[in-house]
Design a protein around this motif. Structure first.
Motif, PDB file in Angstrom:
ATOM      1  N   SER A   1      10.448  18.984   1.189  1.00  0.00           N
ATOM      2  CA  SER A   1      11.925  19.018   1.194  1.00  0.00           C
ATOM      3  C   SER A   1      12.306  20.740   1.052  1.00  0.00           C
ATOM      4  CB  SER A   1      12.879  18.295   0.318  1.00  0.00           C
ATOM      5  OG  SER A   1      14.033  18.440   0.308  1.00  0.00           O
ATOM      6  N   ASP A   2      13.477  21.390   1.807  1.00  0.00           N
ATOM      7  CA  ASP A   2      13.871  22.522   1.524  1.00  0.00           C
ATOM      8  C   ASP A   2      14.721  22.515   0.305  1.00  0.00           C
ATOM      9  OD1 ASP A   2      12.704  23.480   3.912  1.00  0.00           O
ATOM     10  OD2 ASP A   2      14.353  23.250   5.201  1.00  0.00           O
ATOM     11  N   GLY A   3      15.337  21.575  -0.096  1.00  0.00           N
ATOM     12  CA  GLY A   3      16.085  21.468  -1.186  1.00  0.00           C
ATOM     13  C   GLY A   3      15.087  21.622  -2.445  1.00  0.00           C
ATOM     14  N   TYR A   4      14.033  21.245  -2.564  1.00  0.00           N
ATOM     15  CA  TYR A   4      12.940  20.981  -3.317  1.00  0.00           C
ATOM     16  C   TYR A   4      11.504  21.755  -3.100  1.00  0.00           C
ATOM     17  CZ  TYR A   4      16.622  17.606  -5.010  1.00  0.00           C
ATOM     18  OH  TYR A   4      17.815  17.127  -5.461  1.00  0.00           O
ATOM     19  N   PRO A   5      11.557  22.830  -3.021  1.00  0.00           N
ATOM     20  CA  PRO A   5      10.445  23.456  -2.513  1.00  0.00           C
ATOM     21  C   PRO A   5       9.369  23.556  -3.733  1.00  0.00           C
ATOM     22  CG  PRO A   5      11.999  25.265  -3.213  1.00  0.00           C
ATOM     23  CD  PRO A   5      12.917  23.902  -3.380  1.00  0.00           C
ATOM     24  N   GLU A   6       9.542  23.534  -4.974  1.00  0.00           N
ATOM     25  CA  GLU A   6       8.580  23.273  -5.891  1.00  0.00           C
ATOM     26  C   GLU A   6       7.938  21.849  -5.689  1.00  0.00           C
ATOM     27  OE1 GLU A   6      11.998  22.984  -6.148  1.00  0.00           O
ATOM     28  OE2 GLU A   6      12.238  23.992  -8.130  1.00  0.00           O
ATOM     29  N   VAL A   7       8.247  20.808  -5.207  1.00  0.00           N
ATOM     30  CA  VAL A   7       7.695  19.577  -4.911  1.00  0.00           C
ATOM     31  C   VAL A   7       6.623  19.653  -4.025  1.00  0.00           C
ATOM     32  CG1 VAL A   7       7.966  17.093  -4.735  1.00  0.00           C
ATOM     33  CG2 VAL A   7       9.579  18.236  -6.010  1.00  0.00           C
ATOM     34  N   ARG A   8       5.349  19.186  -4.336  1.00  0.00           N
ATOM     35  CA  ARG A   8       4.162  19.309  -3.221  1.00  0.00           C
ATOM     36  C   ARG A   8       3.696  18.047  -3.050  1.00  0.00           C
ATOM     37  NH1 ARG A   8      -1.342  22.783  -3.549  1.00  0.00           N
ATOM     38  NH2 ARG A   8      -2.237  21.968  -1.541  1.00  0.00           N
ATOM     39  N   PHE A   9       3.615  17.399  -1.675  1.00  0.00           N
ATOM     40  CA  PHE A   9       3.119  16.290  -1.359  1.00  0.00           C
ATOM     41  C   PHE A   9       1.718  16.562  -1.249  1.00  0.00           C
ATOM     42  CE2 PHE A   9       7.403  15.379  -0.935  1.00  0.00           C
ATOM     43  CZ  PHE A   9       7.677  13.938  -0.680  1.00  0.00           C
ATOM     44  N   TRP A  10       0.974  15.578  -1.544  1.00  0.00           N
ATOM     45  CA  TRP A  10      -0.816  15.637  -1.375  1.00  0.00           C
ATOM     46  C   TRP A  10      -1.207  14.657  -0.393  1.00  0.00           C
ATOM     47  CZ3 TRP A  10      -3.456  19.621  -3.399  1.00  0.00           C
ATOM     48  CH2 TRP A  10      -2.912  20.294  -4.525  1.00  0.00           C
TER      49      TRP A  10
ATOM     50  N   ASP B   1       0.886  -1.192  -0.149  1.00  0.00           N
ATOM     51  CA  ASP B   1       0.112  -0.284   0.083  1.00  0.00           C
ATOM     52  C   ASP B   1       0.907   1.401   0.186  1.00  0.00           C
ATOM     53  OD1 ASP B   1       1.182  -0.380   2.379  1.00  0.00           O
ATOM     54  OD2 ASP B   1      -1.008   0.086   3.529  1.00  0.00           O
ATOM     55  N   TRP B   2       2.171   0.959  -0.117  1.00  0.00           N
ATOM     56  CA  TRP B   2       2.977   2.339  -0.417  1.00  0.00           C
ATOM     57  C   TRP B   2       2.829   3.236  -1.365  1.00  0.00           C
ATOM     58  CZ3 TRP B   2       6.363   5.181  -3.284  1.00  0.00           C
ATOM     59  CH2 TRP B   2       7.138   6.122  -2.343  1.00  0.00           C
ATOM     60  N   LYS B   3       2.448   4.363  -1.265  1.00  0.00           N
ATOM     61  CA  LYS B   3       2.349   5.402  -2.266  1.00  0.00           C
ATOM     62  C   LYS B   3       2.591   6.841  -1.875  1.00  0.00           C
ATOM     63  CE  LYS B   3      -2.718   6.071  -2.107  1.00  0.00           C
ATOM     64  NZ  LYS B   3      -3.964   6.375  -2.722  1.00  0.00           N
ATOM     65  N   ARG B   4       3.143   7.554  -2.985  1.00  0.00           N
ATOM     66  CA  ARG B   4       2.865   9.114  -2.789  1.00  0.00           C
ATOM     67  C   ARG B   4       2.527   9.669  -4.043  1.00  0.00           C
ATOM     68  NH1 ARG B   4       4.264   7.064   1.301  1.00  0.00           N
ATOM     69  NH2 ARG B   4       6.075   7.483   2.517  1.00  0.00           N
ATOM     70  N   TRP B   5       1.783  10.806  -3.646  1.00  0.00           N
ATOM     71  CA  TRP B   5       1.046  11.636  -4.690  1.00  0.00           C
ATOM     72  C   TRP B   5       1.947  13.184  -4.569  1.00  0.00           C
ATOM     73  CZ3 TRP B   5      -3.738  11.017  -7.704  1.00  0.00           C
ATOM     74  CH2 TRP B   5      -4.144  11.894  -8.235  1.00  0.00           C
ATOM     75  N   LEU B   6       2.960  13.305  -5.717  1.00  0.00           N
ATOM     76  CA  LEU B   6       3.641  14.649  -5.676  1.00  0.00           C
ATOM     77  C   LEU B   6       3.271  15.327  -7.054  1.00  0.00           C
ATOM     78  CD1 LEU B   6       7.114  13.072  -4.966  1.00  0.00           C
ATOM     79  CD2 LEU B   6       5.451  13.616  -3.310  1.00  0.00           C
ATOM     80  N   THR B   7       3.363  16.802  -6.947  1.00  0.00           N
ATOM     81  CA  THR B   7       3.143  17.523  -8.151  1.00  0.00           C
ATOM     82  C   THR B   7       4.369  18.447  -7.881  1.00  0.00           C
ATOM     83  OG1 THR B   7       1.759  19.027  -6.945  1.00  0.00           O
ATOM     84  CG2 THR B   7       0.569  17.497  -8.312  1.00  0.00           C
ATOM     85  N   VAL B   8       4.751  19.085  -8.918  1.00  0.00           N
ATOM     86  CA  VAL B   8       5.795  20.050  -9.125  1.00  0.00           C
ATOM     87  C   VAL B   8       5.394  21.537  -9.767  1.00  0.00           C
ATOM     88  CG1 VAL B   8       8.089  20.439 -10.138  1.00  0.00           C
ATOM     89  CG2 VAL B   8       7.470  18.260  -9.481  1.00  0.00           C
ATOM     90  N   THR B   9       5.539  22.520  -8.935  1.00  0.00           N
ATOM     91  CA  THR B   9       4.865  23.594  -9.438  1.00  0.00           C
ATOM     92  C   THR B   9       5.607  24.367 -10.597  1.00  0.00           C
ATOM     93  OG1 THR B   9       4.421  24.350  -6.898  1.00  0.00           O
ATOM     94  CG2 THR B   9       4.656  26.105  -8.701  1.00  0.00           C
TER      95      THR B   9
ATOM     96  N   ARG C   1      14.864   6.553   2.169  1.00  0.00           N
ATOM     97  CA  ARG C   1      15.330   7.999   1.842  1.00  0.00           C
ATOM     98  C   ARG C   1      14.237   9.107   2.075  1.00  0.00           C
ATOM     99  NH1 ARG C   1      19.887   6.577   1.361  1.00  0.00           N
ATOM    100  NH2 ARG C   1      20.605   5.451  -0.453  1.00  0.00           N
ATOM    101  N   PRO C   2      14.639   9.836   3.168  1.00  0.00           N
ATOM    102  CA  PRO C   2      13.751  10.951   3.833  1.00  0.00           C
ATOM    103  C   PRO C   2      13.194  11.814   2.959  1.00  0.00           C
ATOM    104  CG  PRO C   2      15.759  10.724   5.062  1.00  0.00           C
ATOM    105  CD  PRO C   2      16.006   9.948   3.822  1.00  0.00           C
ATOM    106  N   LEU C   3      13.825  12.013   1.537  1.00  0.00           N
ATOM    107  CA  LEU C   3      13.247  12.716   0.478  1.00  0.00           C
ATOM    108  C   LEU C   3      11.789  12.405   0.231  1.00  0.00           C
ATOM    109  CD1 LEU C   3      13.766  15.004  -1.432  1.00  0.00           C
ATOM    110  CD2 LEU C   3      14.727  13.419  -3.094  1.00  0.00           C
TER     111      LEU C   3
END
Length: 78
Positions: free
Chosen positions: A69-78, A4-12, A62-64
């Motif tokens: 992440s401050d290193g990738y501020p344009e990446v948004r987790f939903w 059931d692992w999943k992530r939904w990410l968008t990039v501004t 991987r904590p990313l």
């Protein structure tokens, strides 16, 4: 790992084609650039796909992938 692992990410500022080499080549071809720089979109792709593969193929956490992440501020987790 559970199934059931999943992530939904968008990039501004990204579009579908922002995540391939075309994003870097487009301005060189005289075509309009994407809102997000091609080099930046490739860096984001490499970081997140690499983290995903490390986790699921090598079993390395991987904590990313845990949240914003401050290193990738344009990446948004939903």
């Amino acid at each position: 790992m559970t199934g059931d692992w999943k992530r939904w990410l968008t990039v501004t500022g990204a579009e579908h084609m922002s995540f391939v080499d075309y994003a870097v080549l487009q301005p060189q071809l005289g075509l309009p650039a994407f809102p997000i720089d091609g080099e930046r979109s490739i860096a984001i792709t490499r970081a997140y796909v690499g983290a995903f593969l490390d986790l699921h193929l090598k079993g390395k956490r991987r904590p990313l992938l845990d949240g914003p992440s401050d290193g990738y501020p344009e990446v948004r987790f939903w």
